[in-house]
Motif scaffolding. Structure first.
Motif, PDB file in Angstrom:
ATOM      1  N   CYS A 157      20.831   1.062 -15.713  1.00  0.00           N
ATOM      2  CA  CYS A 157      21.269   2.050 -16.707  1.00  0.00           C
ATOM      3  C   CYS A 157      22.408   2.869 -16.091  1.00  0.00           C
ATOM      4  O   CYS A 157      22.181   3.948 -15.514  1.00  0.00           O
TER       5      CYS A 157
ATOM      6  N   ARG B 174      13.194  -1.131 -20.536  1.00  0.00           N
ATOM      7  CA  ARG B 174      14.454  -0.484 -20.160  1.00  0.00           C
ATOM      8  C   ARG B 174      14.396   0.213 -18.803  1.00  0.00           C
ATOM      9  O   ARG B 174      15.374   0.128 -18.035  1.00  0.00           O
TER      10      ARG B 174
ATOM     11  N   ASP C 268      21.668   1.640 -26.342  1.00  0.00           N
ATOM     12  CA  ASP C 268      20.269   1.696 -25.920  1.00  0.00           C
ATOM     13  C   ASP C 268      19.387   2.329 -26.984  1.00  0.00           C
ATOM     14  O   ASP C 268      18.225   1.915 -27.174  1.00  0.00           O
TER      15      ASP C 268
END
Length: 485
Positions: free
Chosen positions: A428, A423, A36
């Motif tokens: 995540c 994002r 990321d």
């Protein structure tokens, strides 16, 4: 922010990220956040430690190298995950794959094992040099139209003693198997087109992959000599039947004859183009090199030869004609037109290599073990796939001096600028880091009594040890010998 567009793509991207996390059996959180950070960092990646300064990376600056050194990536499962997502296709709906070798050069890394002499061009002034490094064979899926996007599907590091042709054949076989299992190719669909440059033996690949739905298209050197089919034998002729017909020498127009297909068109980038094709031509094989261990009579591998001639390059230089060999015979004009355009799309893989090295920092880390290099390579391939799936989801954060572009025309680097804003809307799965303190390390002033082992550089084949054959001065003006195999 995105007004609901790309909902399916967002779900596909989140699903890939979750599966990617499950492909990390050890140091999963550090490796996932390192990926990321690569996607969200400002500017090109210059250092693994500096990626810890990105807000998406919640761990210390030493966790990146520690995860690459002692972490683990389930490459087999990750290959399946990267193949399962949506893939680009050519204009006629078929899958087009390109394969090429790119090198991670490590000339001064004497403590790194499994380094091989890699062929490089341009490090000196118009010089070909052999530099130690780790070569990787990369397979990507190409898309139609001009652009810099590809879909990386596989990467295999060539180990000392590996034969590149055998590695490529196994690699393509595995990729096609995963594409079939994922439903990207079904019986009745057009055959998958494999495009490669002149460094690959196209007839050999076509013979090894004959049981797969794969068509091979490779560029051939301009000094090659192929053979025509054997003409009918007159009645009453004695002796052994001929296996090869007359010669077709690329460098001798007198041997070409009348082409079976001729296409005249105008390209946007290269100007007027002339394409000619000759059907049923094959190389004369011998029991050497790749065919040395072949049992029985060598096969006759007929194909179609395509000659592409354009007027100029974008730089203004006059280009040399390009010779292509297609593993199928009996092509019509439409199929020849698709073939030469697919070969021009092969150069998009060079954009992917440039993106990996110059923007994502593929060759930036000074990793010692080749296993750590493999882990870092898979992180970047996964990052490229996430960028491709995010094309319809990110906003164009263009610089003031850049021209506006539609979303489908954004380059990978411009999509990467907006990934940080995307994002928070994606999955995540990485966990919050636990508080810890660094170890004591080696006390200051204490010398290292266990120096790292130094390793020699390997050569790919034993041909590098042969003495070069010097030609006589009286033959210096002779043309280059013809390649008939």
């Amino acid at each position: 922010m995105h007004h609901g567009r790309g909902t399916g793509a967002s779900g596909e991207l989140s699903g890939l990220r979750q599966e990617f996390y499950r492909c990390l059996p050890r140091r999963a959180d550090a490796l996932f956040e390192l990926t990321d950070a690569i996607l969200c960092a400002d500017g090109p990646v210059r250092s693994v430690a500096e990626l810890s300064l990105a807000g998406e990376h919640r761990r210390g600056h030493g966790s990146g190298y520690a995860a690459l050194a002692r972490g683990r990536v389930d490459a087999s499962r990750l290959r399946t995950a990267l193949t399962a997502v949506s893939l680009p296709r050519a204009a006629d709906g078929r899958l087009v794959l390109a394969v090429d070798v790119t090198c991670w050069l490590r000339p001064e890394a004497h403590t790194c094992p499994q380094r091989i002499l890699c062929h490089t061009y341009g490090r000196g002034k118009d010089q070909h040099m052999m530099v130690p490094g780790w070569p990787y064979s990369v397979v990507v899926a190409l898309e139609a139209g001009r652009g810099s996007w590809t879909a990386p599907l596989d990467a295999v590091r060539l180990a000392p003693g590996d034969v590149a042709a055998d590695v490529t054949a196994r690699q393509i076989r595995d990729v096609v198997g995963r594409l079939t299992a994922a439903g990207h190719w079904k019986p009745g669909d057009p055959e998958i087109l494999l495009v490669a440059d002149a460094g690959y033996d196209g007839p050999r690949l076509a013979h090894v992959l004959a049981d797969l739905p794969v068509t091979v298209l490779v560029r051939m050197r301009s000094d090659r000599v192929l053979r025509r089919p054997v003409p009918p034998q007159p009645p009453g002729t004695m002796g052994r039947p001929r296996r090869h017909g007359g010669e077709f020498a690329f460098g001798d127009p007198n041997t070409w004859g009348t082409p079976d297909i001729t296409i005249e068109t105008t390209t946007r980038l290269y100007g007027p183009a002339l394409i000619r094709a000759w059907d049923r031509l094959h190389p004369r094989l011998t029991h050497r090199i790749a065919w040395a261990s072949h049992d029985g009579a060598l096969p006759i591998l007929d194909g179609t030869v395509i000659r592409l001639e354009v007027e100029c390059l974008p730089s203004g230089a006059i280009p040399k004609p390009v010779w292509l060999w297609h593993s199928r015979t009996g092509l019509d004009q439409h199929e020849v037109d698709i073939a030469w355009q697919a070969f021009l799309r092969r150069f998009d893989i060079e954009h992917t290599f440039r993106m990996l090295k110059q923007t994502l920092g593929w060759t930036t880390p000074k990793l010692r073990s080749p296993e750590a290099a493999d882990r870092w390579t898979w992180l970047l391939i996964t990052a490229c796939t996430q960028l491709r799936l995010a094309r319809d989801l990110t906003e164009d954060l263009r610089r003031p001096w850049e021209k506006p572009r539609p979303l489908q025309r954004l380059s990978p680097a411009r999509v990467r600028r907006g990934f940080r804003n995307l994002r928070p809307q994606l999955a995540c799965p990485a966990r919050v880091p636990k508080p810890s303190r660094p170890g004591p390390g080696r006390p200051a002033g204490t010398p290292n009594h266990q120096p790292a082992t130094r390793h020699d550089v390997h050569t790919v084949t034993s041909t590098n040890t042969q003495k070069p054959k010097h030609r006589e001065k009286t033959q210096s003006s002779d043309p280059r010998p013809r390649r008939t195999g």
